[in-house]
Design an enzyme around this catalytic site. Sequence first.
Site, short mmCIF file in Angstrom:
data_model
loop_
_atom_site.label_atom_id
_atom_site.label_comp_id
_atom_site.label_asym_id
_atom_site.label_seq_id
_atom_site.Cartn_x
_atom_site.Cartn_y
_atom_site.Cartn_z
N ARG A 1 -3.84 -9.90 4.83
CA ARG A 1 -4.17 -10.02 3.40
C ARG A 1 -2.97 -9.54 2.59
O ARG A 1 -2.54 -8.39 2.74
CB ARG A 1 -5.41 -9.18 3.09
CG ARG A 1 -5.93 -9.27 1.66
CD ARG A 1 -7.22 -8.45 1.53
NE ARG A 1 -7.82 -8.57 0.21
CZ ARG A 1 -7.57 -7.75 -0.81
NH1 ARG A 1 -6.71 -6.73 -0.64
NH2 ARG A 1 -8.15 -7.93 -1.98
N LYS B 1 0.81 -1.21 0.00
CA LYS B 1 0.00 0.00 0.00
C LYS B 1 0.85 1.26 0.00
O LYS B 1 2.05 1.25 0.24
CB LYS B 1 -0.99 -0.03 1.16
CG LYS B 1 -2.11 -1.05 0.89
CD LYS B 1 -3.34 -0.85 1.72
CE LYS B 1 -4.46 -1.76 1.21
NZ LYS B 1 -5.64 -1.71 2.09
#
Length: 373
Positions: free
Chosen positions: A348, A313
């Site tokens: 995840r 991210k």
Amino acid sequence: MLPTIPADARLYLKPSWFVPTPIGLDDGTAARMGNGLIWFQGYELTAFSGAQRIARTTIPVADFEAAVASLPDPLAQRAQRLAANISALRPPMVLRDRTIRFDAPQVMAILNITPDSFSDGGTHMGDPQATADAGFAMAAAGAALIDVGGESTRPKATKIWEGDEIKRVVPVIERLAASGVPVSIDTRKAAVMEAALGAGAGIVNDVSALAHDPRSLEVVARAGCPVILMHAPSTGDDPHHNPAGYGDVVADVFDHLEARITACLNAGIARDRIMVDPGLGFGKSLSENLALVNGLATFQGLGVPLLFAGSRKRLIGALSNEAPAADRLGGSVALAFRAAQLGAQMVRVHDVKESVQALHLWRGLADAGLSAI
């Protein structure tokens, strides 16, 4: 003594003062987080009046009952409930003929079938068997769950028609499920949920926490399947849209997820079928994302398993000389390890092999700490 806190304050608890083992400590001085391997000796209590923080103090576990007894009754009851939730057992999540246990952190693998996802868009397009083979490889590398998605949720991504999304995900899910691989469907649309569950998916993973599509709550309740409720600031087409901003990001996200859990319970979805995800990167600034990571243990107060999704991210690039998504492996593994330290029951990830190895190391360290004499 606690500071004076009004009865209408918003109150939160975060486990703190972590210890490697309760062995050798006096009885009642350490508490366990869920049914995992994490023990702690303090609760950080934070209270807000509106958006203003009016108290923050750390209470030793041994003094907790006496300390919260001095609070107004509604807050004392909430503090006791949050503490009970933090230590409550997280029952295994049962999906079809597979069971996922939460006594140690698990890995969810990302399998995007999209042309435009921020990290792996276009990697798995046009060939369902090759895409399924990638999922099989992820399962073989140690992933407990393969998260299949057919629509990008990057900022300002174009929303696609549900029929096209179904065409992308169903052939892949059918192949994975037929071979016994546990699958979750990453979607905001009730029709896609229905088609994916019919094809063999066992869990719904919704970035809108079942609030984008008015039929979603009904679909999940009727199916009796587990659901992952993620926080996003908007339930509209762009889940990153956030004109209002946050007062305190951890408290605001906690409140949102707490409300969505209540909505699920009212719709007939059992608590032991619910997992939450604080939505790292969705409508949040760098400082807010960092606060969310540091405050991750707070979400144990919701009393359900916690999923953490930090893989590749933007905050990793922001702290790493603007490294592109493909070059964020080190940061992704570091975030997964940090999430495990703070109690996340599942992470995840894009990079399964490396993340599984990191969590094996975390487990070994935790086991060694617990068995030390």
